[in-house]
Design a protein around this motif. Structure first.
Motif, PDB file in Angstrom:
ATOM      1  N   VAL A 353     -10.697   8.005 -11.820  1.00  0.00           N
ATOM      2  CA  VAL A 353      -9.435   8.019 -11.114  1.00  0.00           C
ATOM      3  C   VAL A 353      -9.434   8.326  -9.571  1.00  0.00           C
ATOM      4  N   ALA A 354     -10.301   9.435  -9.343  1.00  0.00           N
ATOM      5  CA  ALA A 354     -10.561   9.622  -8.144  1.00  0.00           C
ATOM      6  C   ALA A 354     -11.142   8.347  -7.226  1.00  0.00           C
ATOM      7  N   GLN A 355     -12.128   7.695  -7.837  1.00  0.00           N
ATOM      8  CA  GLN A 355     -12.712   6.330  -7.165  1.00  0.00           C
ATOM      9  C   GLN A 355     -11.401   5.543  -6.915  1.00  0.00           C
ATOM     10  N   MET A 356     -10.724   5.129  -8.113  1.00  0.00           N
ATOM     11  CA  MET A 356      -9.527   4.269  -7.745  1.00  0.00           C
ATOM     12  C   MET A 356      -8.490   4.632  -6.721  1.00  0.00           C
ATOM     13  N   LYS A 357      -8.604   5.804  -6.553  1.00  0.00           N
ATOM     14  CA  LYS A 357      -7.548   6.319  -5.265  1.00  0.00           C
ATOM     15  C   LYS A 357      -8.385   5.972  -4.050  1.00  0.00           C
ATOM     16  N   ALA A 358      -9.863   6.085  -4.044  1.00  0.00           N
ATOM     17  CA  ALA A 358     -10.407   6.165  -2.560  1.00  0.00           C
ATOM     18  C   ALA A 358     -10.663   4.603  -2.476  1.00  0.00           C
ATOM     19  N   MET A 359     -10.487   3.686  -3.143  1.00  0.00           N
ATOM     20  CA  MET A 359     -10.622   2.269  -2.955  1.00  0.00           C
ATOM     21  C   MET A 359      -9.296   1.844  -2.722  1.00  0.00           C
ATOM     22  N   PRO A 360      -9.162   0.885  -1.658  1.00  0.00           N
ATOM     23  CA  PRO A 360      -7.948   0.057  -1.709  1.00  0.00           C
ATOM     24  C   PRO A 360      -7.661  -0.971  -2.746  1.00  0.00           C
ATOM     25  N   THR A 361      -6.549  -1.076  -3.144  1.00  0.00           N
ATOM     26  CA  THR A 361      -6.112  -2.089  -4.063  1.00  0.00           C
ATOM     27  C   THR A 361      -6.012  -3.389  -3.562  1.00  0.00           C
ATOM     28  N   GLU A 362      -6.343  -4.260  -4.460  1.00  0.00           N
ATOM     29  CA  GLU A 362      -6.051  -5.968  -3.899  1.00  0.00           C
ATOM     30  C   GLU A 362      -6.288  -6.832  -5.152  1.00  0.00           C
ATOM     31  N   ASP A 363      -5.343  -7.477  -5.383  1.00  0.00           N
ATOM     32  CA  ASP A 363      -5.455  -8.528  -6.578  1.00  0.00           C
ATOM     33  C   ASP A 363      -4.228  -9.643  -6.226  1.00  0.00           C
ATOM     34  N   PRO A 364      -4.462 -10.807  -7.057  1.00  0.00           N
ATOM     35  CA  PRO A 364      -3.424 -11.890  -6.528  1.00  0.00           C
ATOM     36  C   PRO A 364      -2.059 -11.636  -6.987  1.00  0.00           C
ATOM     37  N   LEU A 365      -1.786 -10.751  -7.625  1.00  0.00           N
ATOM     38  CA  LEU A 365      -0.237 -10.541  -8.013  1.00  0.00           C
ATOM     39  C   LEU A 365       0.394  -9.658  -7.345  1.00  0.00           C
ATOM     40  N   PHE A 366      -0.126  -8.420  -6.636  1.00  0.00           N
ATOM     41  CA  PHE A 366       0.422  -7.389  -5.700  1.00  0.00           C
ATOM     42  C   PHE A 366      -0.090  -7.643  -4.400  1.00  0.00           C
ATOM     43  N   GLY A 367      -1.155  -8.267  -4.237  1.00  0.00           N
ATOM     44  CA  GLY A 367      -1.532  -8.227  -2.614  1.00  0.00           C
ATOM     45  C   GLY A 367      -2.347  -6.974  -2.732  1.00  0.00           C
ATOM     46  N   GLY A 369      -2.947  -2.886  -1.587  1.00  0.00           N
ATOM     47  CA  GLY A 369      -1.936  -1.535  -1.927  1.00  0.00           C
ATOM     48  C   GLY A 369      -2.938  -0.418  -1.960  1.00  0.00           C
ATOM     49  N   SER A 370      -2.223   0.644  -2.393  1.00  0.00           N
ATOM     50  CA  SER A 370      -3.303   1.922  -2.505  1.00  0.00           C
ATOM     51  C   SER A 370      -2.717   2.827  -3.514  1.00  0.00           C
ATOM     52  N   ILE A 371      -3.602   3.902  -3.789  1.00  0.00           N
ATOM     53  CA  ILE A 371      -3.033   4.778  -4.633  1.00  0.00           C
ATOM     54  C   ILE A 371      -2.940   6.093  -4.243  1.00  0.00           C
ATOM     55  N   ARG A 372      -1.827   6.604  -4.206  1.00  0.00           N
ATOM     56  CA  ARG A 372      -1.666   8.184  -3.388  1.00  0.00           C
ATOM     57  C   ARG A 372      -2.356   9.210  -4.048  1.00  0.00           C
ATOM     58  N   ALA A 373      -2.282  10.371  -3.572  1.00  0.00           N
ATOM     59  CA  ALA A 373      -2.896  11.466  -4.349  1.00  0.00           C
ATOM     60  C   ALA A 373      -2.012  11.999  -5.582  1.00  0.00           C
ATOM     61  N   ASP A 374      -0.738  11.493  -5.617  1.00  0.00           N
ATOM     62  CA  ASP A 374       0.009  11.925  -6.697  1.00  0.00           C
ATOM     63  C   ASP A 374      -0.254  11.147  -8.003  1.00  0.00           C
ATOM     64  N   GLY A 375      -0.981   9.918  -7.896  1.00  0.00           N
ATOM     65  CA  GLY A 375      -1.346   8.723  -8.647  1.00  0.00           C
ATOM     66  C   GLY A 375      -0.261   7.748  -8.405  1.00  0.00           C
ATOM     67  N   ARG A 376       0.474   7.700  -7.613  1.00  0.00           N
ATOM     68  CA  ARG A 376       1.553   6.628  -7.522  1.00  0.00           C
ATOM     69  C   ARG A 376       0.761   5.345  -6.881  1.00  0.00           C
ATOM     70  N   LYS A 377       0.845   4.318  -7.522  1.00  0.00           N
ATOM     71  CA  LYS A 377       0.345   2.979  -6.921  1.00  0.00           C
ATOM     72  C   LYS A 377       1.463   2.482  -5.781  1.00  0.00           C
ATOM     73  N   ILE A 378       1.212   2.070  -4.624  1.00  0.00           N
ATOM     74  CA  ILE A 378       2.051   1.762  -3.751  1.00  0.00           C
ATOM     75  C   ILE A 378       1.853   0.437  -3.311  1.00  0.00           C
ATOM     76  N   HIS A 379       2.973  -0.278  -3.262  1.00  0.00           N
ATOM     77  CA  HIS A 379       3.020  -1.716  -2.988  1.00  0.00           C
ATOM     78  C   HIS A 379       4.613  -2.089  -2.694  1.00  0.00           C
ATOM     79  N   PRO A 380       4.968  -3.125  -2.011  1.00  0.00           N
ATOM     80  CA  PRO A 380       6.531  -3.473  -1.870  1.00  0.00           C
ATOM     81  C   PRO A 380       7.185  -3.758  -3.139  1.00  0.00           C
ATOM     82  N   MET A 381       8.396  -3.522  -3.125  1.00  0.00           N
ATOM     83  CA  MET A 381       9.531  -3.641  -4.155  1.00  0.00           C
ATOM     84  C   MET A 381      10.437  -4.764  -3.627  1.00  0.00           C
ATOM     85  N   TYR A 382      10.957  -5.364  -4.777  1.00  0.00           N
ATOM     86  CA  TYR A 382      11.740  -6.571  -4.037  1.00  0.00           C
ATOM     87  C   TYR A 382      13.150  -6.478  -4.876  1.00  0.00           C
TER      88      TYR A 382
END
Length: 424
Positions: A353-367, A369-382
């Protein structure tokens, strides 16, 4: 070559009975080849990376989660190549029946006996909160896409949990804010009586009050309610301009259908579906759902990448497009596999999980993003509005975009987090 092989055999036989020194055997060997460059070995436990999809396979959340989430996890594994560093990846699933005790028992069986490395999805916040604590105790990984409770990244956060897709704060500040801005100044809530419903009611109430509105009351209903008549009559008699549905899945569908039968919306009150999935809109039909505003992290018809994925998904899912929960499962599993590949190990859940937080997130569905220290995955909402039947031009063409909520505004500010992992 023959004489060399004979010499080796004689030397080996003699060495076994102690008649020839070991040096004779060494002299009989062919010239050694240069060794291959050393590669750091992957340290995968049990020679398989096992992913457990735990959700509602048969109840009110089966359409928004269920078998679609299993398919989404399998597609992520397939798209990643089916293995990490030569170690195969396996996906299993189970039905928690929306009950914390059943979900907890499955989680313990998986982590202790079946050697599952990561549990994903888990709608129903009461189950998710229990599984999160178990994953922490066993030092495994928990990636939640289906539950909404903000406590997963708040007071109940752990270094082993990541909360993907959405939460009650995002819903309240999306749909709730929009309804208040459009004149919904007084509210009465129909609330599912468990952790998610309570959290959603509170978060929307805070938004309503902060905007100068009033909350006139609330009634709580059991999970998976078939008859909403008594609850809706209380809401109707309150005189509130807005009846907020702090529930999800089958409960939301049944409440909207019952409200239509009672003529509540014809009487001037508005319904606010605070968590509405595309599977709900499909079940209701556009004549019943038209005009509903909803907040979502994903819509299948957003761009070429989401359409391409959704086409592949629907072809394997009986023609049904993915919900935002399915999209979150795909995205979270893909990022998990990237982190395990980077670490070359799945053994230490906290480290993954620490490694997941250290790496920026990117995929075809959400574009991106990132994961904060509190474990919240961050991306736009609509914020979307459901189309009228005349506006829909193709199957599943249900939403029109009202506004994009930027990632930094979509979720609770980190400075307000109650998570003990966040440095104040």
């Amino acid at each position: 070559m023959t004489s060399l092989r004979n010499l080796q055999m004689v030397a080996l036989a003699s060495l076994m009975v102690g008649t020839v020194p070991a040096s004779a055997l060494a002299q009989a060997k062919p010239p050694a080849q240069a060794p291959a460059p050393a590669q750091p070995p992957a340290q995968m436990t049990d020679k398989v990376i096992k992913i457990g999809v735990l959700n509602d396979q048969s109840g009110l959340y089966a359409d928004l989660s269920g078998k679609g989430s299993v398919l989404a996890a399998k597609m992520a594994v397939e798209d990643f190549g089916g293995q990490v560093g030569g170690t195969p990846v396996e996906v299993i699933f189970a039905d928690h029946q929306n009950k914390p005790d059943i979900g907890s028992n499955v989680a313990r069986q998986w982590l202790d006996v079946d050697k599952v490395d990561v549990i994903v999805d888990v709608p129903t916040s009461s189950v998710a909160l229990a599984v999160s604590e178990i994953a922490k105790t066993k030092n495994k990984v928990f990636l939640d896409s289906g539950a909404g409770s903000i406590d997963l990244t708040g007071k109940a956060c752990t270094p082993n949990t990541v909360h993907w897709t959405y939460d009650t704060y995002a819903l309240a500040h999306g749909t709730g804010s929009a309804v208040v801005a459009n004149g919904g100044s007084s509210w009465f809530f129909l609330t599912a009586d468990y952790a998610f419903g309570h959290a959603l009611e509170k978060d929307v109430s805070d938004v309503v009050k902060a905007s100068g509105g009033k909350v006139l009351g609330a009634v709580r209903h059991p999970l998976n309610t078939a008859d909403f008549s008594s609850f809706l009559l209380q809401a109707q008699s309150s005189g509130a301009k807005v009846i907020g549905l702090a529930n999800a899945g089958g409960d939301t569908i049944n409440a909207i259908k019952a409200a239509s039968e009672f003529g509540i919306t014809e009487g001037g009150q508005k319904l606010a579906g605070l968590l509405v999935f595309i599977s709900d809109v499909h079940a209701l039909g556009l004549p019943s759902a038209k005009g509903l505003q909803l907040t979502s992290a994903f819509y299948w018809d957003t761009n070429d990448q989401t359409r391409a994925f959704s086409k592949r998904f629907s072809e394997r899912n009986g023609g049904k497009v993915p919900t935002m929960v399915h999209a979150g499962v795909y995205s979270s599993v893909l990022h998990y596999l990237k982190a395990v590949q980077a670490l070359k190990s799945d053994a230490d859940g906290k480290a993954v999980v620490a490694q997941m937080k250290a790496m920026p997130t990117e995929d075809p569905l959400f574009g991106k993003g990132s994961i904060r220290a509190d474990g919240r995955k961050i991306h736009p909402m609509y914020l979307y509005e459901v189309k009228a039947p005349s506006e829909s031009k193709k199957p599943w063409d249900y939403y029109k975009l009202v506004r994009t909520i930027p990632a930094e505004q979509a979720f609770r500010p980190l400075a307000q987090s109650e998570c003990p992992l966040v440095k104040k």
